[in-house]
Design a protein around this motif. Structure first.
Motif, PDB file in Angstrom:
ATOM      1  N   VAL A 193       0.828  -1.221   0.000  1.00 39.35           N
ATOM      2  CA  VAL A 193       0.000   0.000   0.000  1.00 39.35           C
ATOM      3  C   VAL A 193       0.857   1.264   0.000  1.00 39.35           C
ATOM      4  N   LEU A 194       0.501   2.170  -0.898  1.00 40.42           N
ATOM      5  CA  LEU A 194       1.172   3.468  -0.988  1.00 40.42           C
ATOM      6  C   LEU A 194       0.217   4.557  -0.496  1.00 40.42           C
ATOM      7  N   ASN A 211      -5.485  12.016  -2.555  1.00 43.27           N
ATOM      8  CA  ASN A 211      -6.799  11.530  -2.118  1.00 43.27           C
ATOM      9  C   ASN A 211      -7.283  11.920  -0.725  1.00 43.27           C
ATOM     10  N   PHE A 248     -10.101  -2.895  -2.145  1.00 37.73           N
ATOM     11  CA  PHE A 248      -8.691  -3.238  -1.880  1.00 37.73           C
ATOM     12  C   PHE A 248      -8.276  -2.761  -0.500  1.00 37.73           C
ATOM     13  N   ASP A 262      -9.251   6.232 -12.595  1.00 35.17           N
ATOM     14  CA  ASP A 262      -9.211   5.958 -11.141  1.00 35.17           C
ATOM     15  C   ASP A 262      -7.829   6.308 -10.600  1.00 35.17           C
ATOM     16  N   ASP A 263      -7.752   6.459  -9.273  1.00 32.95           N
ATOM     17  CA  ASP A 263      -6.478   6.870  -8.669  1.00 32.95           C
ATOM     18  C   ASP A 263      -5.460   5.732  -8.662  1.00 32.95           C
ATOM     19  N   PHE A 264      -5.879   4.536  -8.230  1.00 36.28           N
ATOM     20  CA  PHE A 264      -4.958   3.401  -8.130  1.00 36.28           C
ATOM     21  C   PHE A 264      -5.450   2.213  -8.929  1.00 36.28           C
ATOM     22  N   ALA A 292      -4.769  -1.783  -8.494  1.00 34.65           N
ATOM     23  CA  ALA A 292      -4.114  -2.807  -7.668  1.00 34.65           C
ATOM     24  C   ALA A 292      -4.493  -4.182  -8.226  1.00 34.65           C
ATOM     25  N   ASN A 293      -5.616  -4.755  -7.734  1.00 35.26           N
ATOM     26  CA  ASN A 293      -6.056  -6.043  -8.265  1.00 35.26           C
ATOM     27  C   ASN A 293      -7.014  -5.898  -9.443  1.00 35.26           C
ATOM     28  N   GLY A 294      -7.361  -4.672  -9.740  1.00 40.88           N
ATOM     29  CA  GLY A 294      -8.252  -4.431 -10.881  1.00 40.88           C
ATOM     30  C   GLY A 294      -9.715  -4.686 -10.567  1.00 40.88           C
ATOM     31  N   GLU A 295     -10.041  -4.830  -9.289  1.00 34.21           N
ATOM     32  CA  GLU A 295     -11.427  -5.116  -8.890  1.00 34.21           C
ATOM     33  C   GLU A 295     -12.376  -3.971  -9.257  1.00 34.21           C
ATOM     34  N   ALA A 296     -11.994  -2.751  -8.846  1.00 31.90           N
ATOM     35  CA  ALA A 296     -12.878  -1.600  -9.060  1.00 31.90           C
ATOM     36  C   ALA A 296     -13.097  -1.372 -10.559  1.00 31.90           C
ATOM     37  N   LYS A 310       0.143  -0.150  -9.432  1.00 29.39           N
ATOM     38  CA  LYS A 310       1.116  -0.995  -8.725  1.00 29.39           C
ATOM     39  C   LYS A 310       1.308  -2.227  -9.598  1.00 29.39           C
TER      40      LYS A 310
END
Ligand code: 5GP
Length: 191
Positions: free
Chosen positions: A19-20, A27, A99, A124-126, A128-132, A156
């Motif tokens: 996590v960053l 944000n 996430f 989107d801002d991040f 990660a797992n691509g869920e959103a 990431k």
């Protein structure tokens, strides 16, 4: 985008290897000038894609997505995170795992703001797992909209989001791609 990477180097904090934290300019406190530059960058990158609408997920994607929509001269649609499933035939909904919280929410979009054939840019801002993003894509595809691209502030790259989206044929453009957050160090891809 070099100025953005520089900002992350200076002000970003690796909370752990996954996590960053960028709450001083992305944000929590938000830098409007930086967001404007980000909007310009996305608008320039996607200008040939005939975008008809910009879509984001509340709440951290709103600032850069609004600037992007402004530069493209298009409307911004903010997908909502609802905790309970509201049975309503005017809504599209799909479950997504958060996430940061690890909890499931129902990503929700009103049918009245999207049309068949809309060409959508998701911001989107991040990543990660691509869920959103995958949830947003499911809703937009249900509405028969086309995904013209995905613009991400911070990817990431050691997490599977990009691969997951690319497998679906999605064009992903990230302004900063992080290779690793191990040992409190922020390392970018290609450096
Ligand atoms: P994904 O759905 O791709 O797994 O995760 C993306 C969402 O989770 C983003 O919308 C963002 O809000 C949040 N997120 C993922 N990774 C991070 C991170 O390292 N830092 C922060 N602040 N948020 C993150």
């Amino acid at each position: 985008m070099e100025i953005f990477k520089e900002r992350i180097r200076k002000e970003g904090k690796a909370l752990n290897e996954h996590v960053l934290k960028v709450d001083g300019f992305v944000n929590h406190q938000v830098d409007p000038e930086l967001m404007e530059q980000i909007g310009e960058e996305f608008a320039k990158h996607f200008e040939e894609k005939n975008i008809t609408k910009v879509v984001t997920i509340e709440s951290s994607g709103i600032a850069p997505a609004l600037m992007t929509a402004r530069k493209l001269g298009k409307q911004l649609l903010i997908l909502k995170k609802k905790t309970s499933k509201v049975l309503n035939e005017d809504l599209y909904q799909t479950p997504v795992i958060s996430f940061t919280k690890g909890e499931e929410y129902n990503l929700t979009m009103s049918k009245k703001f999207i049309e068949e054939g809309d060409r959508v840019l998701i911001i989107d801002d991040f990543l990660a797992n691509g869920e959103a993003c995958s949830g947003a894509i499911r809703l937009l595809e249900e509405a028969k909209a086309e995904i013209a691209g995905v613009g991400i502030l911070i990817e990431k790259s050691f997490q599977p989001g990009r691969e997951r989206l690319e497998k679906q044929g999605i064009d992903v453009y990230s302004l900063a791609r992080i290779k690793s957050l191990a040992e409190g160090k922020i390392e970018f891809l290609g450096e």
